[in-house]
Design a protein around this motif. Structure first.
Motif, mmCIF file in Angstrom:
data_model
loop_
_atom_site.group_PDB
_atom_site.id
_atom_site.type_symbol
_atom_site.label_atom_id
_atom_site.label_comp_id
_atom_site.label_asym_id
_atom_site.label_seq_id
_atom_site.Cartn_x
_atom_site.Cartn_y
_atom_site.Cartn_z
ATOM 1 N N ASP A 177 0.827 -1.207 0.000
ATOM 2 C CA ASP A 177 0.000 0.000 0.000
ATOM 3 C C ASP A 177 0.859 1.254 0.000
ATOM 4 O OD1 ASP A 177 -2.486 -1.391 0.149
ATOM 5 O OD2 ASP A 177 -2.116 -1.728 2.279
ATOM 6 N N VAL A 178 2.018 1.202 0.663
ATOM 7 C CA VAL A 178 2.889 2.372 0.775
ATOM 8 C C VAL A 178 4.352 1.935 0.846
ATOM 9 C CG1 VAL A 178 2.732 2.488 3.290
ATOM 10 C CG2 VAL A 178 3.230 4.566 2.027
ATOM 11 N N VAL A 179 5.214 2.798 0.308
ATOM 12 C CA VAL A 179 6.659 2.588 0.351
ATOM 13 C C VAL A 179 7.261 3.726 1.170
ATOM 14 C CG1 VAL A 179 8.791 2.448 -1.004
ATOM 15 C CG2 VAL A 179 6.648 1.559 -1.958
ATOM 16 N N PHE A 180 8.068 3.384 2.165
ATOM 17 C CA PHE A 180 8.839 4.381 2.906
ATOM 18 C C PHE A 180 10.256 4.298 2.367
ATOM 19 C CE2 PHE A 180 5.249 3.430 5.592
ATOM 20 C CZ PHE A 180 4.849 4.691 5.990
ATOM 21 N N LEU A 181 10.736 5.401 1.784
ATOM 22 C CA LEU A 181 11.937 5.363 0.948
ATOM 23 C C LEU A 181 12.928 6.456 1.303
ATOM 24 C CD1 LEU A 181 13.266 4.190 -1.688
ATOM 25 C CD2 LEU A 181 11.951 5.922 -2.929
ATOM 26 N N ASP A 182 14.154 6.046 1.607
ATOM 27 C CA ASP A 182 15.260 6.987 1.757
ATOM 28 C C ASP A 182 15.723 7.390 0.360
ATOM 29 O OD1 ASP A 182 17.372 8.475 2.819
ATOM 30 O OD2 ASP A 182 18.676 6.731 3.063
ATOM 31 N N LEU A 183 16.206 8.610 0.213
ATOM 32 C CA LEU A 183 16.685 9.062 -1.094
ATOM 33 C C LEU A 183 18.160 8.769 -1.323
ATOM 34 C CD1 LEU A 183 14.986 12.541 -1.601
ATOM 35 C CD2 LEU A 183 14.429 10.372 -2.704
ATOM 36 N N MET A 184 18.976 9.038 -0.316
ATOM 37 C CA MET A 184 20.422 8.975 -0.496
ATOM 38 C C MET A 184 20.965 7.627 -0.036
ATOM 39 S SD MET A 184 20.395 11.854 -1.834
ATOM 40 C CE MET A 184 22.098 12.022 -2.276
ATOM 41 N N MET A 185 21.252 6.768 -1.024
ATOM 42 C CA MET A 185 21.804 5.439 -0.769
ATOM 43 C C MET A 185 22.859 5.162 -1.830
ATOM 44 S SD MET A 185 18.311 3.290 0.058
ATOM 45 C CE MET A 185 17.353 3.969 -1.311
ATOM 46 N N PRO A 186 23.895 4.402 -1.478
ATOM 47 C CA PRO A 186 24.909 4.077 -2.487
ATOM 48 C C PRO A 186 24.347 3.140 -3.557
ATOM 49 C CG PRO A 186 25.363 2.954 -0.409
ATOM 50 C CD PRO A 186 24.199 3.859 -0.172
ATOM 51 N N ASP A 187 25.026 3.082 -4.661
ATOM 52 C CA ASP A 187 24.656 2.240 -5.802
ATOM 53 C C ASP A 187 23.333 2.708 -6.410
ATOM 54 O OD1 ASP A 187 26.981 0.690 -5.439
ATOM 55 O OD2 ASP A 187 25.946 -0.565 -3.974
ATOM 56 N N TYR A 188 22.236 2.114 -6.038
ATOM 57 C CA TYR A 188 20.927 2.495 -6.559
ATOM 58 C C TYR A 188 20.228 3.330 -5.488
ATOM 59 C CZ TYR A 188 21.701 -1.069 -10.099
ATOM 60 O OH TYR A 188 22.211 -1.817 -11.136
ATOM 61 N N ASP A 189 20.016 4.623 -5.776
ATOM 62 C CA ASP A 189 19.456 5.516 -4.763
ATOM 63 C C ASP A 189 17.927 5.540 -4.809
ATOM 64 O OD1 ASP A 189 18.805 7.123 -6.953
ATOM 65 O OD2 ASP A 189 20.323 8.637 -6.518
ATOM 66 N N GLY A 190 17.356 6.362 -3.956
ATOM 67 C CA GLY A 190 15.915 6.471 -3.873
ATOM 68 C C GLY A 190 15.289 7.075 -5.117
ATOM 69 N N PHE A 191 16.025 7.940 -5.806
ATOM 70 C CA PHE A 191 15.502 8.513 -7.052
ATOM 71 C C PHE A 191 15.323 7.417 -8.103
ATOM 72 C CE2 PHE A 191 17.563 12.206 -5.069
ATOM 73 C CZ PHE A 191 16.484 13.074 -5.047
ATOM 74 N N TYR A 192 16.295 6.509 -8.167
ATOM 75 C CA TYR A 192 16.181 5.355 -9.069
ATOM 76 C C TYR A 192 14.923 4.549 -8.714
ATOM 77 C CZ TYR A 192 17.004 0.684 -10.933
ATOM 78 O OH TYR A 192 16.856 -0.523 -11.577
ATOM 79 N N ALA A 193 14.769 4.283 -7.422
ATOM 80 C CA ALA A 193 13.620 3.487 -6.968
ATOM 81 C C ALA A 193 12.313 4.181 -7.305
ATOM 82 C CB ALA A 193 13.709 3.242 -5.459
ATOM 83 N N LEU A 194 12.229 5.451 -6.997
ATOM 84 C CA LEU A 194 10.995 6.194 -7.215
ATOM 85 C C LEU A 194 10.611 6.212 -8.687
ATOM 86 C CD1 LEU A 194 8.796 7.809 -5.852
ATOM 87 C CD2 LEU A 194 10.245 9.822 -6.041
ATOM 88 N N GLU A 195 11.567 6.479 -9.528
ATOM 89 C CA GLU A 195 11.289 6.521 -10.969
ATOM 90 C C GLU A 195 10.797 5.166 -11.479
ATOM 91 O OE1 GLU A 195 13.593 7.394 -15.179
ATOM 92 O OE2 GLU A 195 14.424 8.214 -13.323
ATOM 93 N N ASN A 196 11.431 4.093 -11.030
ATOM 94 C CA ASN A 196 11.059 2.766 -11.524
ATOM 95 C C ASN A 196 9.778 2.230 -10.889
ATOM 96 O OD1 ASN A 196 13.152 1.681 -13.544
ATOM 97 N ND2 ASN A 196 14.326 2.809 -12.012
ATOM 98 N N ILE A 197 9.528 2.579 -9.638
ATOM 99 C CA ILE A 197 8.260 2.205 -9.016
ATOM 100 C C ILE A 197 7.115 2.916 -9.731
ATOM 101 C CG2 ILE A 197 6.859 2.492 -6.921
ATOM 102 C CD1 ILE A 197 9.469 1.867 -5.324
ATOM 103 N N ARG A 198 7.312 4.167 -10.092
ATOM 104 C CA ARG A 198 6.284 4.921 -10.821
ATOM 105 C C ARG A 198 6.034 4.323 -12.208
ATOM 106 N NH1 ARG A 198 3.861 7.272 -6.919
ATOM 107 N NH2 ARG A 198 4.726 9.172 -6.097
ATOM 108 N N LYS A 199 7.036 3.715 -12.796
ATOM 109 C CA LYS A 199 6.822 3.037 -14.080
ATOM 110 C C LYS A 199 5.926 1.817 -13.898
ATOM 111 C CE LYS A 199 11.149 4.446 -16.269
ATOM 112 N NZ LYS A 199 12.492 4.005 -16.700
ATOM 113 N N ILE A 200 6.087 1.129 -12.787
ATOM 114 C CA ILE A 200 5.256 -0.040 -12.495
ATOM 115 C C ILE A 200 3.835 0.405 -12.160
ATOM 116 C CG2 ILE A 200 4.893 -1.962 -10.879
ATOM 117 C CD1 ILE A 200 8.013 -1.922 -10.506
ATOM 118 N N SER A 201 3.734 1.433 -11.316
ATOM 119 C CA SER A 201 2.433 1.914 -10.865
ATOM 120 C C SER A 201 2.489 3.424 -10.646
ATOM 121 C CB SER A 201 2.031 1.225 -9.553
ATOM 122 O OG SER A 201 0.816 1.762 -9.081
ATOM 123 N N PRO A 202 2.007 4.199 -11.608
ATOM 124 C CA PRO A 202 2.054 5.661 -11.474
ATOM 125 C C PRO A 202 1.346 6.192 -10.229
ATOM 126 C CG PRO A 202 1.509 5.045 -13.721
ATOM 127 C CD PRO A 202 1.458 3.787 -12.900
#
Length: 98
Positions: free
Chosen positions: A48-73
Motif C-alpha cells: 500500500d505504501v513505500v517508505f523510501l530513503d533518497l540517499m543510498m549508495p549504488d541504486y538511490d531512492g531517485f532510481y527506486a521512485l522513478e522505476n516504481i512509478r513506471k510499475i504503478s504511477p
C-alpha cells in the motif's frame, strides 16, 4: 491493515522504522537497503505504501521512485531522508518520478 515496505541503506534505521510501523498497525512486508531492492520488493509485494530513503549508495531512492512509478504511477511513496541539501530538494521537486 495497511502494508508497507521500508527502504534505507542504514540497517538500524530500517529496523527501528519497521518496529514503529508494526506498533501503529502497519504490516511491513518487505525491507530493503537500496533502490534496486526497493523496485524488486515493490514488484513482488505491491504494498500500500513505500517508505523510501533518497540517499543510498549504488541504486538511490531517485532510481527506486522513478522505476516504481513506471510499475504503478499511482504508487504511494513517502520519502524519508535526513538529507537537507538544497540540490536534493531541487532534484526531488523536479524529478520526473514525482
Amino acid at each position: 491493515m495497511i502494508t508497507a515496505i521500508v527502504i534505507d541503506d542504514d540497517v538500524d534505521t530500517v529496523d527501528v522504522f519497521c518496529d514503529y510501523l508494526e506498533i501503529v498497525n502497519v504490516k511491513v512486508i518487505g525491507r530493503g537497503h537500496n533502490g534496486k531492492e526497493a523496485v524488486e520488493l515493490y514488484r513482488k509485494h505491491n504494498p500500500d505504501v513505500v517508505f523510501l530513503d533518497l540517499m543510498m549508495p549504488d541504486y538511490d531512492g531517485f532510481y527506486a521512485l522513478e522505476n516504481i512509478r513506471k510499475i504503478s504511477p499511482a504508487a504511494k511513496v513517502v520519502v524519508v531522508t535526513a538529507d537537507l541539501r538544497r540540490e536534493t530538494a531541487d532534484k526531488a521537486q523536479y524529478s520526473k518520478a514525482y
